[in-house]
Design an enzyme around this catalytic site. Sequence first.
Site, PDB file in Angstrom:
ATOM      1  N   GLY A 185     -49.482 -40.874 -41.502  1.00 45.56           N
ATOM      2  CA  GLY A 185     -50.602 -40.480 -42.333  1.00 45.56           C
ATOM      3  C   GLY A 185     -50.987 -41.462 -43.418  1.00 45.56           C
ATOM      4  O   GLY A 185     -51.018 -42.678 -43.212  1.00 45.56           O
ATOM      5  N   ILE A 186     -51.294 -40.928 -44.597  1.00 48.15           N
ATOM      6  CA  ILE A 186     -51.758 -41.750 -45.710  1.00 48.15           C
ATOM      7  C   ILE A 186     -50.697 -42.762 -46.119  1.00 48.15           C
ATOM      8  O   ILE A 186     -50.997 -43.925 -46.384  1.00 48.15           O
ATOM      9  CB  ILE A 186     -52.149 -40.861 -46.907  1.00 48.15           C
ATOM     10  CG1 ILE A 186     -53.369 -39.996 -46.549  1.00 48.15           C
ATOM     11  CG2 ILE A 186     -52.447 -41.708 -48.143  1.00 48.15           C
ATOM     12  CD1 ILE A 186     -53.715 -38.956 -47.593  1.00 48.15           C
ATOM     13  N   GLY A 187     -49.432 -42.326 -46.169  1.00 40.79           N
ATOM     14  CA  GLY A 187     -48.361 -43.228 -46.579  1.00 40.79           C
ATOM     15  C   GLY A 187     -48.249 -44.429 -45.666  1.00 40.79           C
ATOM     16  O   GLY A 187     -48.067 -45.569 -46.121  1.00 40.79           O
ATOM     17  N   SER A 196     -54.441 -35.189 -55.579  1.00 36.29           N
ATOM     18  CA  SER A 196     -55.358 -34.575 -54.623  1.00 36.29           C
ATOM     19  C   SER A 196     -56.491 -33.912 -55.378  1.00 36.29           C
ATOM     20  O   SER A 196     -56.360 -33.578 -56.563  1.00 36.29           O
ATOM     21  CB  SER A 196     -54.598 -33.524 -53.794  1.00 36.29           C
ATOM     22  OG  SER A 196     -55.474 -32.643 -53.144  1.00 36.29           O
ATOM     23  N   TYR A 247     -49.425 -25.667 -53.995  1.00 37.42           N
ATOM     24  CA  TYR A 247     -49.691 -27.096 -53.754  1.00 37.42           C
ATOM     25  C   TYR A 247     -50.544 -27.671 -54.878  1.00 37.42           C
ATOM     26  O   TYR A 247     -50.238 -28.731 -55.434  1.00 37.42           O
ATOM     27  CB  TYR A 247     -50.390 -27.262 -52.410  1.00 37.42           C
ATOM     28  CG  TYR A 247     -50.891 -28.662 -52.144  1.00 37.42           C
ATOM     29  CD1 TYR A 247     -50.005 -29.685 -51.794  1.00 37.42           C
ATOM     30  CD2 TYR A 247     -52.250 -28.973 -52.219  1.00 37.42           C
ATOM     31  CE1 TYR A 247     -50.466 -30.969 -51.545  1.00 37.42           C
ATOM     32  CE2 TYR A 247     -52.712 -30.249 -51.965  1.00 37.42           C
ATOM     33  CZ  TYR A 247     -51.816 -31.245 -51.622  1.00 37.42           C
ATOM     34  OH  TYR A 247     -52.268 -32.524 -51.375  1.00 37.42           O
ATOM     35  N   THR A 294     -43.293 -44.023 -50.636  1.00 37.05           N
ATOM     36  CA  THR A 294     -42.498 -42.868 -50.216  1.00 37.05           C
ATOM     37  C   THR A 294     -43.262 -42.040 -49.186  1.00 37.05           C
ATOM     38  O   THR A 294     -44.495 -42.018 -49.173  1.00 37.05           O
ATOM     39  CB  THR A 294     -42.117 -41.983 -51.419  1.00 37.05           C
ATOM     40  OG1 THR A 294     -43.290 -41.323 -51.924  1.00 37.05           O
ATOM     41  CG2 THR A 294     -41.473 -42.816 -52.521  1.00 37.05           C
ATOM     42  N   GLY A 295     -42.514 -41.382 -48.320  1.00 40.72           N
ATOM     43  CA  GLY A 295     -43.142 -40.556 -47.298  1.00 40.72           C
ATOM     44  C   GLY A 295     -44.128 -41.343 -46.456  1.00 40.72           C
ATOM     45  O   GLY A 295     -45.250 -40.891 -46.218  1.00 40.72           O
ATOM     46  N   SER A 296     -43.698 -42.514 -45.973  1.00 42.09           N
ATOM     47  CA  SER A 296     -44.645 -43.448 -45.348  1.00 42.09           C
ATOM     48  C   SER A 296     -44.452 -43.629 -43.849  1.00 42.09           C
ATOM     49  O   SER A 296     -44.818 -44.659 -43.291  1.00 42.09           O
ATOM     50  CB  SER A 296     -44.563 -44.813 -46.044  1.00 42.09           C
ATOM     51  OG  SER A 296     -43.222 -45.236 -46.211  1.00 42.09           O
ATOM     52  N   THR A 297     -43.901 -42.634 -43.180  1.00 39.08           N
ATOM     53  CA  THR A 297     -43.726 -42.754 -41.735  1.00 39.08           C
ATOM     54  C   THR A 297     -44.963 -42.315 -40.965  1.00 39.08           C
ATOM     55  O   THR A 297     -45.019 -42.494 -39.744  1.00 39.08           O
ATOM     56  CB  THR A 297     -42.515 -41.922 -41.251  1.00 39.08           C
ATOM     57  OG1 THR A 297     -42.710 -40.551 -41.609  1.00 39.08           O
ATOM     58  CG2 THR A 297     -41.221 -42.444 -41.877  1.00 39.08           C
TER      59      THR A 297
END
Length: 264
Positions: free
Chosen positions: A18-20, A141, A154, A13-16
């Site tokens: 950075g880390i993803g 994190s 956060y 998820t959220g892989s467009t």
Amino acid sequence: MQIDLTGRTALVTGSTQGIGLAIAVGLARSGARVVVNGRGADRVEEAARAVRAESDGADVLGAVGDLSTEAGTAAVLNAVPAVDILVNNLGIFGSAPPLEIDDAEWRRYFEVNVLSAIRLIRAYLPGMTDRRWGRVLNLASDSAVVIPAEMIHYGMTKTSLLAVSRGFAKAAAGTGVTVNSVIAGPTHTGGVEEFVRELVGDELPWDEAQHEFMVTYRPQSLLQRLIEPEEIANLVVYLASPLASATTGGAIRVDGGYVDSILP
């Protein structure tokens, strides 16, 4: 050590970016069929092309949907009814004076960073347990353990993910499915670059700005630099593999020694 994920389907998820994105590339290079996720079709397709290019043409699909909403989650589940590996990487972060964070912002952080993961685990875990194999990885994190004064909202969400991971690991006990959280330390991404600039200003060159950020705001780091996304991805790929079959219910650190504790 050779990791082979051939025949496994992984949703990140959220892989467009950075880390993803780095995790998606790492899983694809290990042979997995990877599903890239984001909110916009153009960015998802661009990321899918990037993963294919970085993994010698691996099988990569896109699943568009805002996972912080029920409708977006339904769209992704419709596109990808079953997975073997679920990496809940989606998350937002930012700094704010603690007493100025209103109820709406607290809810937004919880819905994006925590509830999105819970919805997908609820949907995919039964299939994994039926098949007697599966991996669920929740990206936490260092802020889950060392709550930053400038981003309490956060940190709260990342602490919640540790509890979510441990609890669902118990729900999957004895099934061959493992559930873990990954405690990532300060990582070099586009979003973090913006965050660093927000805190230390735009006057310094990047290398000096990064050093100033680490010394002033993250002095506990033993690495004394930002972690590269690929370094996070390496641990995630290992935990997603058959080689990590005895690791479950854990909070595994790739934090550059930031958390000053032997245990999380």
